[in-house]
Design an enzyme around this catalytic site. Structure first.
Site, PDB file in Angstrom:
ATOM      1  CG  ASP A  38      -2.203  -0.597   1.077  1.00  0.00           C
ATOM      2  OD1 ASP A  38      -2.556  -0.837  -0.086  1.00  0.00           O
ATOM      3  OD2 ASP A  38      -2.882  -0.866   2.076  1.00  0.00           O
ATOM      4  CB  SER A  83     -10.922  -2.077  -6.695  1.00  0.00           C
ATOM      5  OG  SER A  83     -10.047  -2.136  -5.645  1.00  0.00           O
ATOM      6  CG  LEU A  84     -13.894  -0.824  -1.724  1.00  0.00           C
ATOM      7  CD1 LEU A  84     -13.865  -1.255  -0.273  1.00  0.00           C
ATOM      8  CD2 LEU A  84     -15.119   0.032  -1.983  1.00  0.00           C
ATOM      9  CD  GLU A 115     -21.102  -2.729   4.671  1.00  0.00           C
ATOM     10  OE1 GLU A 115     -20.376  -3.651   4.241  1.00  0.00           O
ATOM     11  OE2 GLU A 115     -22.091  -2.310   4.062  1.00  0.00           O
ATOM     12  CE  LYS A 117     -10.918  -2.568   2.253  1.00  0.00           C
ATOM     13  NZ  LYS A 117     -10.110  -3.763   2.071  1.00  0.00           N
ATOM     14  CG  ASP A 119      -7.030  -8.642   5.407  1.00  0.00           C
ATOM     15  OD1 ASP A 119      -7.182  -8.649   4.168  1.00  0.00           O
ATOM     16  OD2 ASP A 119      -5.939  -8.469   5.964  1.00  0.00           O
ATOM     17  NE  ARG A 138     -11.142  -8.087  -6.708  1.00  0.00           N
ATOM     18  CZ  ARG A 138     -10.616  -6.984  -6.225  1.00  0.00           C
ATOM     19  NH1 ARG A 138     -11.389  -5.973  -5.936  1.00  0.00           N
ATOM     20  NH2 ARG A 138      -9.334  -6.894  -6.011  1.00  0.00           N
ATOM     21  CD  GLU A 190     -13.190  -9.922   1.784  1.00  0.00           C
ATOM     22  OE1 GLU A 190     -13.934  -9.585   0.831  1.00  0.00           O
ATOM     23  OE2 GLU A 190     -11.989  -9.625   1.855  1.00  0.00           O
ATOM     24  CE1 TYR A 240     -19.519 -12.488  10.156  1.00  0.00           C
ATOM     25  CE2 TYR A 240     -17.480 -13.516   9.389  1.00  0.00           C
ATOM     26  CZ  TYR A 240     -18.396 -13.258  10.400  1.00  0.00           C
ATOM     27  OH  TYR A 240     -18.180 -13.760  11.654  1.00  0.00           O
ATOM     28  CE  LYS A 309     -19.895  -1.415   1.598  1.00  0.00           C
ATOM     29  NZ  LYS A 309     -20.341  -2.799   1.507  1.00  0.00           N
ATOM     30  CE  LYS A 333      -6.824  -0.848   2.553  1.00  0.00           C
ATOM     31  NZ  LYS A 333      -5.637  -1.387   2.026  1.00  0.00           N
ATOM     32  CB  CYS A 427      34.468   3.634  19.762  1.00  0.00           C
ATOM     33  SG  CYS A 427      33.090   4.448  20.596  1.00  0.00           S
ATOM     34  CB  CYS A 430      35.853   7.051  22.959  1.00  0.00           C
ATOM     35  SG  CYS A 430      36.023   5.290  22.649  1.00  0.00           S
ATOM     36  CB  CYS A 445      33.279   0.858  22.226  1.00  0.00           C
ATOM     37  SG  CYS A 445      34.449   1.936  23.057  1.00  0.00           S
ATOM     38  CB  CYS A 450      33.795   4.767  25.467  1.00  0.00           C
ATOM     39  SG  CYS A 450      32.678   5.355  24.190  1.00  0.00           S
TER      40      CYS A 450
HETATM   41  S1  IVH Z   1     -17.798  -3.520  -0.669  1.00  0.00           S
HETATM   42  C1  IVH Z   1     -16.500  -2.102  -4.862  1.00  0.00           C
HETATM   43  N1  IVH Z   1     -17.671  -4.060   1.845  1.00  0.00           N
HETATM   44  O1  IVH Z   1     -12.359  -5.133   0.329  1.00  0.00           O
HETATM   45  C2  IVH Z   1     -16.085  -3.267  -4.066  1.00  0.00           C
HETATM   46  N2  IVH Z   1     -15.882  -4.730   0.461  1.00  0.00           N
HETATM   47  O2  IVH Z   1     -10.393  -3.436  -0.882  1.00  0.00           O
HETATM   48  C3  IVH Z   1     -17.180  -3.614  -3.170  1.00  0.00           C
HETATM   49  N3  IVH Z   1     -14.133  -5.976   1.648  1.00  0.00           N
HETATM   50  O3  IVH Z   1     -12.743  -6.420  -2.875  1.00  0.00           O
HETATM   51  C4  IVH Z   1     -16.775  -4.109  -1.946  1.00  0.00           C
HETATM   52  N4  IVH Z   1     -15.087  -5.936   3.612  1.00  0.00           N
HETATM   53  O4  IVH Z   1     -13.253  -7.995  -0.950  1.00  0.00           O
HETATM   54  C5  IVH Z   1     -17.065  -4.144   0.649  1.00  0.00           C
HETATM   55  N5  IVH Z   1     -17.722  -4.547   4.093  1.00  0.00           N
HETATM   56  C6  IVH Z   1     -17.113  -4.628   2.924  1.00  0.00           C
HETATM   57  C7  IVH Z   1     -15.886  -5.274   2.765  1.00  0.00           C
HETATM   58  C8  IVH Z   1     -15.292  -5.302   1.513  1.00  0.00           C
HETATM   59  C9  IVH Z   1     -14.049  -6.351   2.909  1.00  0.00           C
HETATM   60  C10 IVH Z   1     -13.142  -6.269   0.607  1.00  0.00           C
HETATM   61  C11 IVH Z   1     -13.704  -6.703  -0.710  1.00  0.00           C
HETATM   62  C12 IVH Z   1     -13.120  -5.777  -1.729  1.00  0.00           C
HETATM   63  C13 IVH Z   1     -11.926  -5.242  -0.990  1.00  0.00           C
HETATM   64  C14 IVH Z   1     -11.522  -3.902  -1.546  1.00  0.00           C
END
Ligand code: IVH
Length: 699
Positions: A38, A83-84, A115, A117, A119, A138, A190, A240, A309, A333, A427, A430, A445, A450
């Site tokens: 990142d 993606s986000l 929500e 996020k 992993d 995906r 996820e 989830y 969101k 993040k 050193c 000294c 040293c 010293c």
């Molecule tokens: S919404 C437009 N909600 O994060 C993508 N994603 O970094 C819509 N992820 O690919 C995703 N928790 O796999 C959404 N509460 C959540 C999430 C979530 C984890 C993941 C997801 C996405 C990735 C993007």
């Protein structure tokens, strides 16, 4: 950086990021941590922003993810799995809102859904007539892999959607006629591996001698890409849901909000994280984000931030997508604990026992909210192991309050101007000789005079676990040394007020306080004294063992430093080695110390200047004395072994099982059956905070 340099750096960064992404997404191999990646992406993004005409179509900023692997059947997503955009600070979030407002051109909703996020790995599930017909990863966002057989083993995924009755529909505020519509849908979410399952799996990997999985995300990817579904089943993945796509004319026409969508998927048979929450206005959003961040370590799964969101789904199409990610949601993040930066210089620090430690001077960088400009490199062997050169881009890591360290060098980013690092020949303080002891990696040293060593020795002597001279810290120690009032620890005991008053910043009160703090430590318990000398390899425990074993309790209760030296210089290496916790290296160090003529001089001076030692630690019976403790569940602030040690140090006893006379059960998260047993036995139960208070860890 001028444009030419930027172009070069950009090209290198793109190659580097692509290299790691290919390994990660296609080969399931982690060659860099997600946080460090990142950080590279942020640098790329910033540079591209500065020089937009240098953006190329193949830049990692211009696409979603890696290619799907060839092992599984390909699946085209009806709607791309995009993606986000990431944000890392409140300012980023405020800027996101501002951009949206400008784009939208009219008042924008402040109704958000926050929500967690998760992993793990994004999975799309397609249902027809209520039955699961396809599960896909995906992949690159448009084409993923068919992992249906494996996903069917995940128990939190319904193979058939629950039927909704009229009561359910009413609670969702939906018409009865929508029932059929809700049988043909796509649920996205996820797939994750809970942390405790991940830890167990890695233990099994370690036992089998296999390379360890870097994180639960990799573990999920590996588990879903198995050719044998039984293996997937044994991994106990959990799904989830975070999105549901119904075949409605437009998003937001049937299903109106994220809150309603989460409720719907729950009724259909899916899990959603219980920490998802509707928030009004960004202040509430920030509060919820902070609350989740605080709870993070107690959650059963790993999360790397929150996703913000718009709750009103009709806004989603209106706001649309920018680049490859939507405007209507954003990842917020947690700060990265690993980042990339450049090494500008390496210097060598001289420690208490003369050890020379290389320190990397860095281009300042924010790691988990703290600006870092130095990182430890431990020793010269570590520099060789890392293959570090001055000018290199490196990954640094900071865990908790620990000093940041360099954990990886990215040699592909070199431009040819990087410089080799050589070990010092003298050193740096000294300029005296240095040496490397047999079997040790550290350079040291060897000059007892010293100044840098003397300073560290003084600071160590005055520290809380050692002689505990209140108020004598780093700054004051340096002042005393530089003014020539103190050359070694023995001089502390002959400091006088007029001399102190001659120092800048010293007034009556400060001088009196320091002198009385020193006076209060004219009689030191033997163990503390041995520890306070800062003998190499001698920590608190070995100092206590030496004090107790070497000097029988029967001898006189007071002893001078010189008498001590005379006794200890006679002890042979074999006798030292017979002590518990004392191996050959420590024995050698003890022999070297107690037979050294500098030690004799120091002990003489200490004796003349009035320091006395007493053999038995004065009993300071605290509240823990002889109390029996049992621990259950995981503590947040301390490891179990730290808690155990603290209890023992304060005179308490730790047992594995509850017995009748157990005094306290300390309860962490996820306690076992001991909690109930303790209640039955009437044992006092201490929550972590109460325990921390009892051991005076917190106020
Ligand atoms: S919404 C437009 N909600 O994060 C993508 N994603 O970094 C819509 N992820 O690919 C995703 N928790 O796999 C959404 N509460 C959540 C999430 C979530 C984890 C993941 C997801 C996405 C990735 C993007």
């Amino acid at each position: 950086m001028n444009k030419k340099e930027a172009a070069l750096r950009l090209e290198k960064l793109r190659q580097e990021i692509d290299y790691h992404r290919y390994n990660y997404h296609v080969l399931d191999r982690e060659t860099i941590s997600p946080a460090a990646l990142d950080s590279l992406k942020m640098e790329l993004f910033r540079l591209e922003n500065e020089y937009p005409d240098l953006i190329t179509p193949d830049s990692p900023t211009q696409r979603v993810a890696g290619k799907p692997s060839a092992k599984f059947k390909k699946v085209s997503h009806d709607q791309p799995m995009i993606s986000l955009h990431d944000s890392f600070s409140r300012d980023d979030v405020l800027a996101w809102e501002e951009r949206n407002r400008r784009f939208f051109g009219q008042p924008l909703s402040d109704d958000y859904y926050v929500e967690v996020k998760l992993d793990g790995l994004a999975v799309s599930l397609r249902y027809e007539n209520g039955f699961l017909i396809q599960a896909a990863t995906r992949g690159d966002g448009r084409v993923g892999e068919d992992v249906t057989a494996n996903v069917r083993t995940i128990e939190s995924i319904p193979l058939k959607l629950r039927d909704l009755n009229s009561e359910d529909l009413a609670s969702l505020g939906l018409e009865k006629s929508t029932n059929q519509l809700l049988k043909d849908l796509e649920v996205r979410g996820e797939a994750i591996m809970e942390t405790k399952v991940f830890t167990k799996l890695n233990k099994a990997y370690a036992a089998a001698g296999k390379p360890l999985l870097a994180n639960p995300r990799n573990a999920v990817a590996g588990s879903l890409r198995q050719l044998d579904s039984k293996i997937t089943a044994s991994r106990h993945l959990v799904f989830y849901a975070y999105d549901v796509l119904v075949k409605e004319p437009k998003r937001g026409e049937v299903l109106k909000t994220r809150v309603q969508a989460d409720k719907l998927v729950n009724l259909l048979g899916f899990k959603t994280p219980t920490d998802n929450k509707q928030c009004f206005g960004l202040q509430e959003v920030f509060n919820q984000h902070d609350k989740i961040s605080e709870k993070r370590s107690r959650l059963p799964y790993q999360i790397d931030g929150t996703v913000l969101k718009f709750n009103d789904l009709s806004l989603w199409d209106k706001l649309g997508v920018v680049g490859k990610a939507p405007r209507y949601m954003m990842a917020y993040k947690f700060p990265a604990e690993q980042v990339t930066t450049r090494v500008l210089e390496v210097s060598w620090q001289v420690g208490r026992t003369g050890t020379l430690t290389p320190v990397a001077h860095l281009e300042p960088v924010n790691v988990a909210g703290v600006i870092v400009s130095r990182a430890t490199l431990h020793n010269f062997d570590e520099i060789l192991r890392l293959g570090l050169k001055i000018g290199d881009t490196v990954v640094i890591e900071r865990a908790g309050d620990v000093i940041p360290k360099v954990i990886q060098v990215l040699p592909r980013l070199r431009q040819g101007e990087e410089k080799e690092i050589y070990p010092p020949t003298n050193c740096p303080r000294c300029h005296g000789p240095i040496s490397r002891h047999d079997g040790e990696v550290a350079l040291r040293c060897v000059n007892d005079k010293c100044l840098a060593r003397a300073l560290h020795q003084l600071i160590h002597f005055a520290s809380r676990e050692a002689a505990d001279i209140v108020g004598l810290g780093k700054k004051l120690s340096a002042q005393l040394l530089l003014a020539g009032l103190v050359e070694d620890i023995s001089d502390l005991y002959i400091l006088d007020k007029p001399a102190l008053l001659s120092l800048p910043g010293f007034k009556e009160k400060k001088a009196d306080n320091l002198l009385s703090a020193i006076r209060a430590r004219r009689n030191l318990p033997l163990a503390r004294f041995i520890y306070s000398l800062g003998i190499r390899h001698i920590g608190l425990e070995s100092a206590a063992a030496i004090a107790q074993t070497i000097i029988p309790r029967s001898v006189q209760s007071k002893i001078t430093p010189l008498e001590l030296q005379e006794k200890l210089k006679e002890i042979s290496i074999e006798e030292w080695a017979s002590l518990s916790d004392v191996g050959p290296v420590v024995s050698r160090s003890l022999i070297d110390y107690w037979q050294n003529k500098e030690t004799v001089i120091l002990m003489k001076k200490l004796t003349t200047n009035g320091l006395n030692l007493f053999i038995k630690e004065q009993s300071e019976a605290g509240p823990l004395q002889n109390k029996i403790f049992v621990l259950t569940g995981s503590l947040e602030k301390l490891s179990r072994s730290q808690a155990k040690k603290i209890i023992q140090d304060q005179g308490g006893v730790v047992k594995d099982h509850l017995v009748k006379d157990t005094n306290y059960l300390v309860v962490g998260a996820d306690p076992g059956s001991k909690l109930k047993q303790a209640k039955d036995l009437g044992v006092t139960i201490l929550l972590e905070n109460e325990f921390l208070k009892l051991i005076s860890f917190i106020e």
